[in-house]
Scaffold this motif. Structure first.
Motif, PDB file in Angstrom:
ATOM      1  N   ARG A  14     -22.883  14.398 -25.866  1.00 21.87           N
ATOM      2  CA  ARG A  14     -21.911  13.515 -25.439  1.00 21.87           C
ATOM      3  C   ARG A  14     -22.169  13.183 -23.869  1.00 21.87           C
ATOM      4  O   ARG A  14     -21.334  12.958 -23.070  1.00 21.87           O
ATOM      5  CB  ARG A  14     -20.625  14.517 -25.450  1.00 21.87           C
ATOM      6  CG  ARG A  14     -20.206  14.939 -26.655  1.00 21.87           C
ATOM      7  CD  ARG A  14     -19.737  13.638 -27.564  1.00 21.87           C
ATOM      8  NE  ARG A  14     -18.739  13.838 -28.785  1.00 21.87           N
ATOM      9  CZ  ARG A  14     -19.074  14.151 -29.894  1.00 21.87           C
ATOM     10  NH1 ARG A  14     -20.391  14.269 -30.304  1.00 21.87           N
ATOM     11  NH2 ARG A  14     -18.113  14.420 -30.775  1.00 21.87           N
ATOM     12  N   ALA A  15     -23.530  13.352 -23.346  1.00 21.88           N
ATOM     13  CA  ALA A  15     -23.744  13.366 -21.838  1.00 21.88           C
ATOM     14  C   ALA A  15     -23.443  12.012 -21.161  1.00 21.88           C
ATOM     15  O   ALA A  15     -22.825  11.626 -20.396  1.00 21.88           O
ATOM     16  CB  ALA A  15     -25.127  13.517 -21.847  1.00 21.88           C
ATOM     17  N   GLY A  16     -23.574  10.667 -22.231  1.00 16.74           N
ATOM     18  CA  GLY A  16     -23.100   9.454 -21.897  1.00 16.74           C
ATOM     19  C   GLY A  16     -24.231   8.820 -20.829  1.00 16.74           C
ATOM     20  O   GLY A  16     -25.550   9.288 -20.749  1.00 16.74           O
ATOM     21  N   ARG A  17     -23.562   7.866 -19.883  1.00 13.30           N
ATOM     22  CA  ARG A  17     -24.460   7.644 -19.138  1.00 13.30           C
ATOM     23  C   ARG A  17     -24.749   8.320 -17.800  1.00 13.30           C
ATOM     24  O   ARG A  17     -24.200   9.380 -17.750  1.00 13.30           O
ATOM     25  CB  ARG A  17     -23.909   6.295 -18.354  1.00 13.30           C
ATOM     26  CG  ARG A  17     -23.976   4.991 -19.445  1.00 13.30           C
ATOM     27  CD  ARG A  17     -22.915   3.626 -18.969  1.00 13.30           C
ATOM     28  NE  ARG A  17     -21.454   4.224 -19.144  1.00 13.30           N
ATOM     29  CZ  ARG A  17     -20.536   3.274 -18.714  1.00 13.30           C
ATOM     30  NH1 ARG A  17     -20.760   2.097 -18.328  1.00 13.30           N
ATOM     31  NH2 ARG A  17     -19.484   3.594 -18.519  1.00 13.30           N
ATOM     32  N   THR A  18     -25.781   8.047 -17.258  1.00 15.55           N
ATOM     33  CA  THR A  18     -26.382   8.809 -15.824  1.00 15.55           C
ATOM     34  C   THR A  18     -25.587   8.022 -14.435  1.00 15.55           C
ATOM     35  O   THR A  18     -25.913   6.952 -14.520  1.00 15.55           O
ATOM     36  CB  THR A  18     -27.743   8.924 -15.789  1.00 15.55           C
ATOM     37  OG1 THR A  18     -28.239   9.582 -17.060  1.00 15.55           O
ATOM     38  CG2 THR A  18     -28.108   9.933 -14.551  1.00 15.55           C
ATOM     39  N   ILE A  19     -24.762   8.911 -13.912  1.00 13.36           N
ATOM     40  CA  ILE A  19     -24.276   8.201 -12.918  1.00 13.36           C
ATOM     41  C   ILE A  19     -24.884   8.679 -11.537  1.00 13.36           C
ATOM     42  O   ILE A  19     -24.757   9.895 -11.119  1.00 13.36           O
ATOM     43  CB  ILE A  19     -22.590   8.720 -12.563  1.00 13.36           C
ATOM     44  CG1 ILE A  19     -22.013   8.324 -14.079  1.00 13.36           C
ATOM     45  CG2 ILE A  19     -21.874   8.140 -11.486  1.00 13.36           C
ATOM     46  CD1 ILE A  19     -20.560   8.728 -14.455  1.00 13.36           C
ATOM     47  N   PRO A  20     -25.265   7.662 -10.661  1.00 14.25           N
ATOM     48  CA  PRO A  20     -26.023   8.288  -9.547  1.00 14.25           C
ATOM     49  C   PRO A  20     -25.359   8.651  -8.463  1.00 14.25           C
ATOM     50  O   PRO A  20     -24.075   8.670  -8.199  1.00 14.25           O
ATOM     51  CB  PRO A  20     -26.718   6.944  -8.773  1.00 14.25           C
ATOM     52  CG  PRO A  20     -26.216   5.961  -9.624  1.00 14.25           C
ATOM     53  CD  PRO A  20     -25.292   6.491 -10.875  1.00 14.25           C
ATOM     54  N   VAL A  21     -25.653   9.914  -7.948  1.00 13.19           N
ATOM     55  CA  VAL A  21     -25.037  10.507  -6.546  1.00 13.19           C
ATOM     56  C   VAL A  21     -26.210  10.144  -5.325  1.00 13.19           C
ATOM     57  O   VAL A  21     -27.424  10.139  -5.704  1.00 13.19           O
ATOM     58  CB  VAL A  21     -25.317  12.228  -6.804  1.00 13.19           C
ATOM     59  CG1 VAL A  21     -24.981  12.603  -5.392  1.00 13.19           C
ATOM     60  CG2 VAL A  21     -24.525  12.557  -7.707  1.00 13.19           C
ATOM     61  N   THR A  22     -25.552   9.434  -4.375  1.00 11.77           N
ATOM     62  CA  THR A  22     -26.382   8.735  -3.353  1.00 11.77           C
ATOM     63  C   THR A  22     -27.080   9.939  -2.274  1.00 11.77           C
ATOM     64  O   THR A  22     -26.372  10.863  -2.248  1.00 11.77           O
ATOM     65  CB  THR A  22     -25.747   7.700  -2.299  1.00 11.77           C
ATOM     66  OG1 THR A  22     -24.573   8.670  -1.915  1.00 11.77           O
ATOM     67  CG2 THR A  22     -25.071   6.427  -3.221  1.00 11.77           C
ATOM     68  N   ALA A  43     -35.258  11.429  -3.714  1.00 15.77           N
ATOM     69  CA  ALA A  43     -34.182  12.047  -4.345  1.00 15.77           C
ATOM     70  C   ALA A  43     -33.687  11.167  -5.292  1.00 15.77           C
ATOM     71  O   ALA A  43     -33.161  10.100  -5.186  1.00 15.77           O
ATOM     72  CB  ALA A  43     -33.110  12.374  -3.195  1.00 15.77           C
ATOM     73  N   GLU A  44     -33.570  11.904  -6.444  1.00  9.84           N
ATOM     74  CA  GLU A  44     -32.993  11.096  -7.810  1.00  9.84           C
ATOM     75  C   GLU A  44     -31.848  11.994  -8.161  1.00  9.84           C
ATOM     76  O   GLU A  44     -32.297  12.941  -9.096  1.00  9.84           O
ATOM     77  CB  GLU A  44     -34.148  10.825  -8.974  1.00  9.84           C
ATOM     78  CG  GLU A  44     -35.267   9.959  -8.435  1.00  9.84           C
ATOM     79  CD  GLU A  44     -36.360   9.948  -9.412  1.00  9.84           C
ATOM     80  OE1 GLU A  44     -36.369  10.160 -10.736  1.00  9.84           O
ATOM     81  OE2 GLU A  44     -37.517   9.611  -9.168  1.00  9.84           O
ATOM     82  N   LEU A  45     -30.847  11.719  -7.581  1.00 12.29           N
ATOM     83  CA  LEU A  45     -29.612  12.761  -8.013  1.00 12.29           C
ATOM     84  C   LEU A  45     -28.630  11.693  -8.797  1.00 12.29           C
ATOM     85  O   LEU A  45     -28.095  10.814  -8.626  1.00 12.29           O
ATOM     86  CB  LEU A  45     -29.066  13.325  -6.591  1.00 12.29           C
ATOM     87  CG  LEU A  45     -29.941  13.447  -5.465  1.00 12.29           C
ATOM     88  CD1 LEU A  45     -29.198  14.038  -4.279  1.00 12.29           C
ATOM     89  CD2 LEU A  45     -31.007  14.766  -6.046  1.00 12.29           C
ATOM     90  N   ALA A  46     -28.010  12.807  -9.812  1.00 14.37           N
ATOM     91  CA  ALA A  46     -26.993  12.052 -10.743  1.00 14.37           C
ATOM     92  C   ALA A  46     -25.999  13.154 -11.311  1.00 14.37           C
ATOM     93  O   ALA A  46     -26.325  14.152 -11.347  1.00 14.37           O
ATOM     94  CB  ALA A  46     -27.818  11.331 -11.703  1.00 14.37           C
ATOM     95  N   ILE A  47     -25.218  12.616 -11.733  1.00 15.70           N
ATOM     96  CA  ILE A  47     -24.065  13.464 -12.645  1.00 15.70           C
ATOM     97  C   ILE A  47     -24.044  12.652 -14.013  1.00 15.70           C
ATOM     98  O   ILE A  47     -23.811  11.335 -13.819  1.00 15.70           O
ATOM     99  CB  ILE A  47     -22.607  13.354 -11.996  1.00 15.70           C
ATOM    100  CG1 ILE A  47     -22.774  14.076 -10.525  1.00 15.70           C
ATOM    101  CG2 ILE A  47     -21.627  13.888 -12.773  1.00 15.70           C
ATOM    102  CD1 ILE A  47     -21.442  14.246  -9.823  1.00 15.70           C
TER     103      ILE A  47
END
Lengths: 107, 210, 188
Positions: free
Chosen positions: B98-106, B112-116
């Motif tokens: 159920r993770a779905g898409r990866t939403i970037p964190v700036t 830095a490759e940050l995401a939620i």
């Protein structure tokens, strides 16, 4: 010489010490040890190492997935974990190519 | 549930249909079931005019109605679900699915490759809903390109309203709670929150839990 | 702040809400569904299988599969019958395996109705009495009736799954009905 496992453990220690980090995934689920009589119908996949490290020309590429505590703003926590790890590697003169941090849960 | 107790003495065809024709004016229970299934159409005068058939039809209808409650009745006499059994199921389901898409964190640093995960954000929306009294949040959608930082995102939420709660009021509070939690936890640009209240529940037990 | 600090009561939520949440990844909502329908589908699986032996496995497997496929459920309000369908399929798989291993006899297909005992013990309700009759029915008779009247299967589907001609399925169901109605009429 630092082995990959040592480095993984080191990153794990640094990360879990950050206030607001609730979990580092995918570690072996804690519930698994509690429930001995759980269903055997689903193949239990071996738990992958919690932190992935790849050697590249520009240094190591680190990837980890974390669970955040509800009381900490998640995006800020993500940045904080990154900054903390970058600082840590800088102090240890460890070149870093990239750090990928994914928040997979807020618990 | 006996497999074996009646294995012997095979029935003859005569046994099988023995009672029907005599009692049901030449019809079988099977025919009557089909007649019911077809909504008693086309009308069969020989069935409709037969008192014994009418009695049998009434019985069949009664049995149909009872079919579902029969299982419920049986279930209600069973011991409660074993907690470790429930836990075993929950342990074996895959949360990752159920993770779905990866939403970037700036972050200013290009390394830095940050995401939620999208699933986490939907969890936040639920958490916001759970804070609003008199309302239960169901399905939640993030409409828009969440993978592009700054892209406008519309949150669409299904909700159930507690009996006696004002819908516009609760919707306002929910909207506010969702904005608040997403601004606090994500870098998303929220263009709007659409709330669809399509269910009503009795909130009497809310909070008291089982 | 989070749902874990003070868990809201999901038992008051409709199926639609619970399914919506579970599709989105809410394990607690799925747990509420498991608790809501767990006993029912266990009883159902028991009725189809005819023994308690494989019931737990069938139901657990079904529920784990349900979580996986929940996003494909078109009508969230129909989750109960959807779950029953998954359990039916799993139970029929077990029966198929049993049949392949020769664990099932066909003797039961030919039991005269008069040998089916009516519920002797006094039951508190009609439902209990009928459940007792149901328990005493020969496996195939009960199985076919349950699949048809509760599972919503057609004669053809039942026949295909149990490797029986439709006419036999029809006959078995007719006799199950007769047995149940006989008991029911005693309660008038």
């Amino acid at each position: 010489m630092t082995t990959t496992t040592d480095l993984q453990q080191e990153i794990l220690n640094v990360t879990t010490a950050i206030p607001g980090v609730a979990t580092v995934y995918p570690a072996a689920p804690a519930a698994q040890t509690i429930l001995e009589n759980v269903v055997s119908v689903i193949t239990q996949q071996p738990a992958p190492l919690p932190i992935s490290i790849t050697e590249t020309d520009g240094g190591i590429a680190v990837a980890l997935t974390i669970g955040a505590a509800t009381n900490t703003p998640a995006a800020d926590l993500c940045r904080l974990v990154y900054d903390t790890l970058v600082d840590h590697f800088r102090q240890n003169s460890q070149p870093v190519a990239s750090i990928r941090i994914l928040i997979a849960n807020i618990e | 549930m006996n497999d074996s107790q009646n294995d012997s003495e095979p029935a003859t065809d005569a046994d099988r249909t023995r009672r029907d024709p005599a009692e049901l004016d030449g019809h079988t229970l099977d025919e009557l079931s089909d007649y019911l299934d077809a909504g008693r159409a086309p009308a069969d005068a020989s069935i409709d005019s037969s008192p014994s058939c009418q009695i049998a039809l009434t019985s069949l209808e009664r049995l149909y109605r009872l079919s579902d409650t029969l299982l419920e009745a049986q279930a209600s006499t069973e011991p409660d679900l074993d907690e470790s059994w429930v836990a075993g199921i929950l342990h074996n389901i895959s949360r990752d699915s159920r993770a779905g898409r990866t939403i970037p964190v700036t972050h200013p640093d290009p390394a830095a490759e940050l995401a939620i995960t999208e699933g986490t954000v939907r969890g936040l929306v639920r958490a916001a809903g759970d804070m609003v009294e008199g309302l239960l949040v169901g399905r939640c959608r993030l409409d828009g390109d969440v993978t592009t930082p700054g892209a406008p995102i519309t949150i669409s939420v299904d909700a159930s309203i507690g009996w006696g709660t004002s819908i516009p009021d609760a919707a306002d509070r929910l909207r506010e709670a969702i904005y608040g939690i997403l601004i606090r936890h994500t870098d998303l640009t929220i263009a709007g929150v659409d709330i669809t209240v399509d269910d009503v529940h009795n909130p009497a037990a809310k909070g008291s839990s089982r | 702040m989070g749902p874990q600090d003070q868990p809201i009561d999901l038992t008051v939520a409709s199926d639609r809400i619970l399914v919506g949440r579970a599709v989105d990844g809410d394990v607690r909502a799925f747990e509420a569904l498991v608790r809501r329908y767990g006993l029912l589908i266990r009883v159902y699986a028991g009725r189809v299988l005819g023994s308690t032996a494989d019931v737990d496995d069938v139901v657990q497997e079904s529920l784990v599969q349900a979580w996986q496929h929940l996003p494909e459920l078109m009508d969230p309000g129909a989750v109960k019958s959807w779950l029953m369908r998954i359990v039916s399929n799993k139970a029929l798989d077990v029966l198929r395996r049993r049949r392949e291993h020769g664990d099932i006899t066909d003797h039961e297909l030919r039991i005269p109705d008069d040998q089916i005992p009516t519920a002797l013990v006094e039951k508190r309700s009609l439902e209990q009495a009928l459940n007792a009759v149901l328990s005493d029915l020969p496996d195939q008779q009960r199985r076919c009736w349950v699949l048809r009247e509760i599972g919503g299967y057609s004669y053809l589907e039942i026949g295909r799954n149990l490797d029986l001609p439709s006419s036999t399925v029809r006959g078995l169901i007719a006799r199950a009905r007769k047995n149940l109605i006989r008991e029911m009429e005693g309660w008038r």
